[in-house]
Scaffold this motif. Sequence first.
Motif, PDB file in Angstrom:
ATOM      1  N   ALA A   1      -1.838 -10.833   9.035  1.00  0.00           N
ATOM      2  CA  ALA A   1      -3.206 -10.628   9.514  1.00  0.00           C
ATOM      3  C   ALA A   1      -4.126 -10.163   8.396  1.00  0.00           C
ATOM      4  N   ALA A   2      -3.598  -9.315   7.509  1.00  0.00           N
ATOM      5  CA  ALA A   2      -4.413  -8.827   6.395  1.00  0.00           C
ATOM      6  C   ALA A   2      -4.818  -9.967   5.472  1.00  0.00           C
TER       7      ALA A   2
ATOM      8  N   ILE B   1       0.866  -1.167   0.000  1.00  0.00           N
ATOM      9  CA  ILE B   1       0.000   0.000   0.000  1.00  0.00           C
ATOM     10  C   ILE B   1       0.909   1.226   0.000  1.00  0.00           C
ATOM     11  N   GLY B   2       0.733   2.113  -0.972  1.00  0.00           N
ATOM     12  CA  GLY B   2       1.672   3.208  -1.150  1.00  0.00           C
ATOM     13  C   GLY B   2       1.561   4.307  -0.122  1.00  0.00           C
TER      14      GLY B   2
ATOM     15  N   ASP C   1      -3.488   5.346   3.661  1.00  0.00           N
ATOM     16  CA  ASP C   1      -4.281   4.179   3.250  1.00  0.00           C
ATOM     17  C   ASP C   1      -3.966   2.935   4.067  1.00  0.00           C
ATOM     18  N   ARG C   2      -3.016   3.031   4.985  1.00  0.00           N
ATOM     19  CA  ARG C   2      -2.612   1.872   5.777  1.00  0.00           C
ATOM     20  C   ARG C   2      -3.326   1.845   7.123  1.00  0.00           C
ATOM     21  N   GLY C   3      -3.455   0.651   7.667  1.00  0.00           N
ATOM     22  CA  GLY C   3      -3.957   0.512   9.022  1.00  0.00           C
ATOM     23  C   GLY C   3      -5.446   0.716   9.191  1.00  0.00           C
ATOM     24  N   ARG C   4      -6.198   0.667   8.091  1.00  0.00           N
ATOM     25  CA  ARG C   4      -7.647   0.828   8.210  1.00  0.00           C
ATOM     26  C   ARG C   4      -8.426  -0.257   7.481  1.00  0.00           C
ATOM     27  N   GLY C   5      -7.759  -1.386   7.232  1.00  0.00           N
ATOM     28  CA  GLY C   5      -8.434  -2.534   6.642  1.00  0.00           C
ATOM     29  C   GLY C   5      -8.511  -2.531   5.137  1.00  0.00           C
TER      30      GLY C   5
ATOM     31  N   GLY D   1      -6.087  -2.915   2.971  1.00  0.00           N
ATOM     32  CA  GLY D   1      -5.283  -4.000   2.399  1.00  0.00           C
ATOM     33  C   GLY D   1      -6.062  -5.294   2.311  1.00  0.00           C
ATOM     34  N   SER D   2      -6.781  -5.644   3.365  1.00  0.00           N
ATOM     35  CA  SER D   2      -7.575  -6.878   3.360  1.00  0.00           C
ATOM     36  C   SER D   2      -8.655  -6.829   2.286  1.00  0.00           C
ATOM     37  N   THR D   3      -9.311  -5.691   2.169  1.00  0.00           N
ATOM     38  CA  THR D   3     -10.367  -5.535   1.159  1.00  0.00           C
ATOM     39  C   THR D   3      -9.817  -5.762  -0.233  1.00  0.00           C
ATOM     40  N   LEU D   4      -8.674  -5.160  -0.526  1.00  0.00           N
ATOM     41  CA  LEU D   4      -8.109  -5.265  -1.869  1.00  0.00           C
ATOM     42  C   LEU D   4      -7.499  -6.639  -2.115  1.00  0.00           C
ATOM     43  N   LEU D   5      -6.908  -7.253  -1.091  1.00  0.00           N
ATOM     44  CA  LEU D   5      -6.377  -8.608  -1.255  1.00  0.00           C
ATOM     45  C   LEU D   5      -7.489  -9.582  -1.620  1.00  0.00           C
TER      46      LEU D   5
END
Length: 280
Positions: A247-248, A202-203, A207-211, A213-217
């Motif tokens: 965890a993500a 995540i650039g 945008d980090r630490g709010r979930g 990454g999991s959504t996009l993965l």
Amino acid sequence: MPPTDAGANAAPTAASAASASAVTDRGAGIGSECEDTLDLRLPDELIALFAQDTGAGIRTGTGVRTRTRTRTGTGTGTGTGTGTGSDRVSDDLLDHVAEWGPAPTPAGVFQLVPVHIERDLALISRWMNDPAVAEFWELAGSPTVTEDHLRAQLTGDGRSLPCLGVLEGTPMSYWEIYRADLDPLARHYPARPHDTGIHLLIGGVADRGRGLGSTLLRTVADLALDKRPACARVIAEPDMRNTPSVAAFLRAGFRFSAEVDLPAKRAALMIRDRSLRDLL
């Protein structure tokens, strides 16, 4: 899947019963992962590629990757455009990622856009020099460090494709979509034909630490399963030290399969199965 041999139909002997018991004992508690530990045959096309790839390296990132691939360098920062020159390659091994199209997510419309070096290098290099990213990707330094990494993929044999993740028209993440079964990673886990691997960063800090990454993965894994009918599993191998990344993946519907010792790190082998995608 149980192993087979020439005597599979013969009556069990005491020795074979003891052997079967030992296998059962070793697999106790593994559950759905037990078949991962038994399916050990490498695909023929991987063996052929390894013959050409004796010097291939494995690097750390959110996972492990080689630097070789081919692919059509298409897309702009907003999701359209066409690559030219050295960026223009073929992605038949990945079923044309550029044509996977946009996908709706709770955060907005998301699309993978293949990297165009002349357009995207400055942005990706800036992300790679973020200390939180550099710790695991190890691509900090001048833009030429990132350029070499990208160009090796774009002018390679088609096993991997670097992409920008564009959310609501804004490039905000970097991805590598690759054939895990044709990657040196396959030497370290029981690969199956058409396993698809993904790496992500995540650039932007915001945008980090709010979930997100999991959504996009989850979105990208499901795109791979939808657009690659021959693919039954999506694979990832984040560094075991990178607990937020592990965890993500878990929140994104991947299951933890094993710890894997790779040349540059100890990784968590994460798998999203087509057969379990509606349950996880």
